[in-house]
Design a protein around this motif. Structure first.
Motif, PDB file in Angstrom:
ATOM      1  N   VAL A  22       0.842  -1.207   0.000  1.00 13.52           N
ATOM      2  CA  VAL A  22       0.000   0.000   0.000  1.00 13.52           C
ATOM      3  C   VAL A  22       0.871   1.248   0.000  1.00 13.52           C
ATOM      4  O   VAL A  22       0.611   2.220  -0.731  1.00 13.52           O
ATOM      5  CB  VAL A  22      -0.946  -0.009   1.211  1.00 13.52           C
ATOM      6  CG1 VAL A  22      -1.674   1.322   1.331  1.00 13.52           C
ATOM      7  CG2 VAL A  22      -1.951  -1.139   1.086  1.00 13.52           C
ATOM      8  N   VAL A  23       1.935   1.238   0.817  1.00  9.84           N
ATOM      9  CA  VAL A  23       2.826   2.399   0.898  1.00  9.84           C
ATOM     10  C   VAL A  23       3.500   2.655  -0.445  1.00  9.84           C
ATOM     11  O   VAL A  23       3.531   3.795  -0.939  1.00  9.84           O
ATOM     12  CB  VAL A  23       3.880   2.187   2.005  1.00  9.84           C
ATOM     13  CG1 VAL A  23       4.946   3.281   1.943  1.00  9.84           C
ATOM     14  CG2 VAL A  23       3.221   2.173   3.378  1.00  9.84           C
ATOM     15  N   VAL A  24       4.039   1.592  -1.062  1.00  8.70           N
ATOM     16  CA  VAL A  24       4.714   1.753  -2.355  1.00  8.70           C
ATOM     17  C   VAL A  24       3.736   2.235  -3.421  1.00  8.70           C
ATOM     18  O   VAL A  24       4.054   3.097  -4.244  1.00  8.70           O
ATOM     19  CB  VAL A  24       5.385   0.432  -2.788  1.00  8.70           C
ATOM     20  CG1 VAL A  24       5.946   0.554  -4.194  1.00  8.70           C
ATOM     21  CG2 VAL A  24       6.498   0.067  -1.825  1.00  8.70           C
ATOM     22  N   MET A  25       2.508   1.695  -3.415  1.00  9.66           N
ATOM     23  CA  MET A  25       1.513   2.115  -4.399  1.00  9.66           C
ATOM     24  C   MET A  25       1.130   3.580  -4.226  1.00  9.66           C
ATOM     25  O   MET A  25       0.997   4.319  -5.207  1.00  9.66           O
ATOM     26  CB  MET A  25       0.268   1.223  -4.299  1.00  9.66           C
ATOM     27  CG  MET A  25       0.474  -0.191  -4.777  1.00  9.66           C
ATOM     28  SD  MET A  25      -1.028  -1.177  -4.583  1.00  9.66           S
ATOM     29  CE  MET A  25      -0.400  -2.812  -4.951  1.00  9.66           C
ATOM     30  N   LEU A  26       0.955   4.000  -2.973  1.00 10.33           N
ATOM     31  CA  LEU A  26       0.616   5.398  -2.719  1.00 10.33           C
ATOM     32  C   LEU A  26       1.741   6.319  -3.173  1.00 10.33           C
ATOM     33  O   LEU A  26       1.496   7.377  -3.779  1.00 10.33           O
ATOM     34  CB  LEU A  26       0.320   5.614  -1.227  1.00 10.33           C
ATOM     35  CG  LEU A  26      -0.996   5.041  -0.707  1.00 10.33           C
ATOM     36  CD1 LEU A  26      -1.096   5.239   0.806  1.00 10.33           C
ATOM     37  CD2 LEU A  26      -2.183   5.706  -1.400  1.00 10.33           C
ATOM     38  N   LEU A 200      -3.529 -12.320  -7.151  1.00  9.59           N
ATOM     39  CA  LEU A 200      -2.537 -13.095  -7.897  1.00  9.59           C
ATOM     40  C   LEU A 200      -2.380 -12.578  -9.322  1.00  9.59           C
ATOM     41  O   LEU A 200      -1.268 -12.526  -9.859  1.00  9.59           O
ATOM     42  CB  LEU A 200      -2.941 -14.570  -7.917  1.00  9.59           C
ATOM     43  CG  LEU A 200      -2.917 -15.287  -6.568  1.00  9.59           C
ATOM     44  CD1 LEU A 200      -3.463 -16.700  -6.699  1.00  9.59           C
ATOM     45  CD2 LEU A 200      -1.498 -15.320  -5.997  1.00  9.59           C
ATOM     46  N   ARG A 201      -3.479 -12.194  -9.955  1.00 10.69           N
ATOM     47  CA  ARG A 201      -3.402 -11.648 -11.318  1.00 10.69           C
ATOM     48  C   ARG A 201      -2.698 -10.298 -11.330  1.00 10.69           C
ATOM     49  O   ARG A 201      -2.046  -9.945 -12.315  1.00 10.69           O
ATOM     50  CB  ARG A 201      -4.798 -11.501 -11.913  1.00 10.69           C
ATOM     51  CG  ARG A 201      -5.529 -12.785 -12.218  1.00 10.69           C
ATOM     52  CD  ARG A 201      -4.746 -13.673 -13.143  1.00 10.69           C
ATOM     53  NE  ARG A 201      -4.200 -14.827 -12.438  1.00 10.69           N
ATOM     54  CZ  ARG A 201      -3.255 -15.603 -12.922  1.00 10.69           C
ATOM     55  NH1 ARG A 201      -2.720 -15.343 -14.089  1.00 10.69           N
ATOM     56  NH2 ARG A 201      -2.821 -16.631 -12.227  1.00 10.69           N
ATOM     57  N   PHE A 202      -2.815  -9.535 -10.239  1.00  3.93           N
ATOM     58  CA  PHE A 202      -2.101  -8.265 -10.154  1.00  3.93           C
ATOM     59  C   PHE A 202      -0.594  -8.498 -10.112  1.00  3.93           C
ATOM     60  O   PHE A 202       0.176  -7.814 -10.799  1.00  3.93           O
ATOM     61  CB  PHE A 202      -2.550  -7.494  -8.908  1.00  3.93           C
ATOM     62  CG  PHE A 202      -1.836  -6.185  -8.710  1.00  3.93           C
ATOM     63  CD1 PHE A 202      -2.124  -5.101  -9.512  1.00  3.93           C
ATOM     64  CD2 PHE A 202      -0.884  -6.052  -7.717  1.00  3.93           C
ATOM     65  CE1 PHE A 202      -1.459  -3.893  -9.337  1.00  3.93           C
ATOM     66  CE2 PHE A 202      -0.216  -4.846  -7.534  1.00  3.93           C
ATOM     67  CZ  PHE A 202      -0.515  -3.765  -8.341  1.00  3.93           C
ATOM     68  N   VAL A 203      -0.168  -9.478  -9.327  1.00  4.56           N
ATOM     69  CA  VAL A 203       1.252  -9.818  -9.271  1.00  4.56           C
ATOM     70  C   VAL A 203       1.747 -10.299 -10.638  1.00  4.56           C
ATOM     71  O   VAL A 203       2.804  -9.884 -11.118  1.00  4.56           O
ATOM     72  CB  VAL A 203       1.509 -10.892  -8.196  1.00  4.56           C
ATOM     73  CG1 VAL A 203       2.963 -11.354  -8.232  1.00  4.56           C
ATOM     74  CG2 VAL A 203       1.160 -10.358  -6.816  1.00  4.56           C
ATOM     75  N   ALA A 204       0.946 -11.161 -11.281  1.00  2.00           N
ATOM     76  CA  ALA A 204       1.318 -11.636 -12.614  1.00  2.00           C
ATOM     77  C   ALA A 204       1.376 -10.479 -13.613  1.00  2.00           C
ATOM     78  O   ALA A 204       2.228 -10.453 -14.502  1.00  2.00           O
ATOM     79  CB  ALA A 204       0.310 -12.685 -13.093  1.00  2.00           C
ATOM     80  N   VAL A 254       6.177  -4.644  -3.895  1.00  2.85           N
ATOM     81  CA  VAL A 254       4.765  -4.727  -4.285  1.00  2.85           C
ATOM     82  C   VAL A 254       4.367  -6.169  -4.564  1.00  2.85           C
ATOM     83  O   VAL A 254       3.352  -6.666  -4.072  1.00  2.85           O
ATOM     84  CB  VAL A 254       4.488  -3.840  -5.515  1.00  2.85           C
ATOM     85  CG1 VAL A 254       3.058  -4.033  -5.998  1.00  2.85           C
ATOM     86  CG2 VAL A 254       4.715  -2.379  -5.172  1.00  2.85           C
ATOM     87  N   ALA A 255       5.169  -6.867  -5.376  1.00  4.90           N
ATOM     88  CA  ALA A 255       4.822  -8.236  -5.773  1.00  4.90           C
ATOM     89  C   ALA A 255       4.776  -9.178  -4.569  1.00  4.90           C
ATOM     90  O   ALA A 255       3.806  -9.928  -4.383  1.00  4.90           O
ATOM     91  CB  ALA A 255       5.821  -8.747  -6.810  1.00  4.90           C
ATOM     92  N   VAL A 256       5.812  -9.149  -3.736  1.00  2.51           N
ATOM     93  CA  VAL A 256       5.889 -10.063  -2.594  1.00  2.51           C
ATOM     94  C   VAL A 256       4.816  -9.735  -1.562  1.00  2.51           C
ATOM     95  O   VAL A 256       4.162 -10.627  -1.013  1.00  2.51           O
ATOM     96  CB  VAL A 256       7.292 -10.015  -1.957  1.00  2.51           C
ATOM     97  CG1 VAL A 256       7.321 -10.816  -0.661  1.00  2.51           C
ATOM     98  CG2 VAL A 256       8.334 -10.548  -2.925  1.00  2.51           C
TER      99      VAL A 256
END
Length: 271
Positions: A22-26, A200-204, A254-256
């Motif tokens: 969330v922090v990285v996305m913001l 999972l699709r977001f990570v992919a 973000v991915a992990v």
């Protein structure tokens, strides 16, 4: 009271696992407004180590790495989110239809087998080199072609039990349309699977977009996205490691974090 005490640690674990993402996305979303310099503005000698006005040093063209990092995240994450929503939504509908119509399920199963045999990188190369003007649309097409069959199989497996339940069978006997059965009876009971697959699709999607950018395939993400930063600054990693480590860590966090959050939420629902 005892049940409340047992639930509190679970909620805290869930919060801690999703908080880094969330922090990285913001930061990625508001990054352009926080960047000390314009993304393409040289501020010093190439590959200068952190110091002075450049907190993370400079890249191969003497641009501020921190500014590049703040500008380079929102496009990648936005496209990954669009891919996640598109693949999950289409796969959910197909999975529900396949559970209600077994013949469709056979087709999805065969398509899933094919998608798992063909590497996604090969699909990226085939689509984006044959369709060089596709840009982000090409990546979405690749994601649908190679992510949807497998994701639809997951939804099919989850929807079979719902389709065999009494209320769905009663609705079928009552002559309800397939549209009503899919959207009114089956999909509302797949909320947990839907949330897990969306993560999972977001990570992919992040991996897919990063791979396309790293391979210099035609995209419209701009020259300062995180994957491009890793590729272009790799030659100067010994001079200024942060030019490569900073975008790499942003992608990895973000991915992990999203992956861990999906796993923790899944265990919480099952418990």
């Amino acid at each position: 009271m005892r049940a409340l005490r047992q639930q509190l640690p679970v909620h805290r674990i869930r919060l801690l696992t999703v908080l880094p993402a969330v922090v990285v996305m913001l930061v990625a979303v508001v990054g352009p407004t926080l960047a000390p310099y314009a993304a393409e503005t040289p501020v010093g000698i190439p590959f200068t180590r952190p110091g002075g006005g450049a907190w993370l040093g400079t890249d191969r063209l003497g641009r501020d790495v921190l500014s590049q990092l703040l500008y380079g995240g929102w496009g990648l994450l936005l496209l990954a989110a669009v891919i996640a929503v598109a693949v999950t939504a289409v796969s959910c509908v197909l999975g529900a239809v396949a559970a209600l119509r077994p013949k469709v399920g056979v087709v999805i199963e065969r398509a899933g087998d094919f998608a798992m045999l063909v590497p996604a990188v090969l699909g990226i190369l085939l689509v984006l080199t044959a369709w060089p003007d596709a840009g982000t649309y090409g990546l979405i097409v690749v994601a649908l072609l190679f992510g949807m069959p497998y994701c639809a199989r997951v939804f099919t497996a989850a929807a079979v039990g719902v389709a065999a339940s009494g209320y769905v069978e009663s609705a079928q006997a009552g002559g309800e349309s397939l549209t009503h059965l899919v959207f009114g009876e089956v999909i509302p009971n797949l909320r947990e699977v839907l949330a897990a697959q969306l993560g999972l699709r977001f990570v992919a999607g992040i991996y897919l977009v990063s791979t396309a950018s790293f391979l210099q395939l035609p995209t419209t993400l701009g020259a300062s996205n995180w994957a491009v930063m890793v590729r272009e600054n790799a030659a100067g990693m010994l001079l200024n490691p942060w030019a490569v480590l900073a975008p790499s860590l942003a992608i990895a966090v973000v991915a992990v974090s999203v992956n861990l959050a999906v796993s923790v939420f899944g265990r919480g629902e099952q418990a």
